[in-house]
Design a protein around this motif. Structure first.
Motif, PDB file in Angstrom:
ATOM      1  N   ALA A 189      14.622 129.589  33.318  1.00  0.00           N
ATOM      2  CA  ALA A 189      13.156 129.531  33.285  1.00  0.00           C
ATOM      3  C   ALA A 189      12.530 129.432  34.670  1.00  0.00           C
ATOM      4  O   ALA A 189      11.325 129.650  34.822  1.00  0.00           O
ATOM      5  N   SER A 208      10.470 132.342  35.765  1.00  0.00           N
ATOM      6  CA  SER A 208       9.612 132.897  34.722  1.00  0.00           C
ATOM      7  C   SER A 208       8.174 133.028  35.213  1.00  0.00           C
ATOM      8  O   SER A 208       7.745 132.367  36.156  1.00  0.00           O
ATOM      9  N   GLU A 209       7.424 133.874  34.547  1.00  0.00           N
ATOM     10  CA  GLU A 209       6.015 134.059  34.883  1.00  0.00           C
ATOM     11  C   GLU A 209       5.212 132.790  34.637  1.00  0.00           C
ATOM     12  O   GLU A 209       4.262 132.488  35.359  1.00  0.00           O
TER      13      GLU A 209
END
Length: 256
Positions: free
Chosen positions: A200, A203-204
């Motif tokens: 994660a 992640s964006e």
């Protein structure tokens, strides 16, 4: 401001004060001949040499004016960004979530003064019991700082607030550089899902949280850590618990 810069600026300010007096204003300096201007300059120089305390008085006046200007600017910046500071919907909230005073801290895990401030903030929260603490991840000291904040934010998003607090405390105390091995060891030591957290990190969602905090810091003209926001005050730099407590009490009195 450096000493030499203060001296030069103070001299200029002293000249402005002298030239602003009624006696000086009676002269039209622009209409003077070169010889008259040279003579006037010599008189001003002689006055400053005989009364050097005027320069120090001007320096003090200038610094007071600058401090007042910066305080007014900070008040306006905080007021304009208060909702994002207090209720952004993603920053970790600790202390007493229902406290009557909110203290916001912008921090970087590689910042020595942030590490020094951590036990002072904990001491303040424990002694007071009615302060809401909001932590803003603001990595500014290189790639290692960014990696640490990504790990912390990913931990919060994957495992929740309690896990974030554990990771946050561990990162503050960690002296070694972070890498995949040390992050995995840290996550496993906290009984967290290391694979999920490491996946994660890029992640964006993590990127967006850090981007928003950086944008907020820029809006507030914050360039260093730790920086605290208490009420309408921007407190730049390390402060011990007793000084923070005084400011908290003053804020309560102002709010009452």
């Amino acid at each position: 401001m450096k000493p030499l810069s203060r001296l030069v600026t103070g001299t200029a300010t002293a000249l402005a004060l002298i030239l602003g007096t009624p006696a000086a204003q009676a002269f039209d300096l622009g209409a003077m001949t070169a010889e008259e201007r040279a003579a006037f300059g010599a008189e001003v120089r002689a006055y400053l040499m005989q009364n050097p305390e005027v320069i120090l008085e001007a320096v003090n006046l200038l610094e007071q004016q600058q401090a007042a200007h910066e305080a007014n600017r900070d008040d306006a910046l905080v007021a304009a960004n208060l909702e994002e500071l207090h209720n952004d919907g993603y920053s970790w909230v600790g202390g007493n979530p229902n406290g009557d005073i909110t203290l916001v801290e912008f921090l970087d895990y590689r910042c020595g003064y942030c590490r020094k401030a951590a036990p002072e903030v904990a001491k303040l929260l424990q002694a007071d019991g009615n302060i809401r603490l909001i932590v803003k991840e603001f990595p500014i000291l290189g790639e290692g700082s960014v990696m640490a904040s990504r790990f912390a934010v990913a931990t919060k998003q994957v495992a929740g607030d309690e896990a974030y607090k554990q990771a946050h405390d561990a990162l503050i105390e960690m002296g070694s550089e972070l890498n995949e091995v040390s992050m995995r060891r840290l996550a496993e030591g906290l009984s967290l899902d290391a694979d999920a957290i490491l996946a994660a990190m890029d992640s964006e969602a993590v990127t967006e949280e850090l981007r928003r905090t950086r944008a907020l810091a820029q809006n507030l003209a914050i360039s260093g850590t730790p920086t605290f926001v208490l009420g309408n005050q921007l407190l730049r730099g390390y402060l011990p618990a007793d000084q923070l407590k005084i400011m908290v009490d003053e804020q309560r009195e102002e709010n009452s």
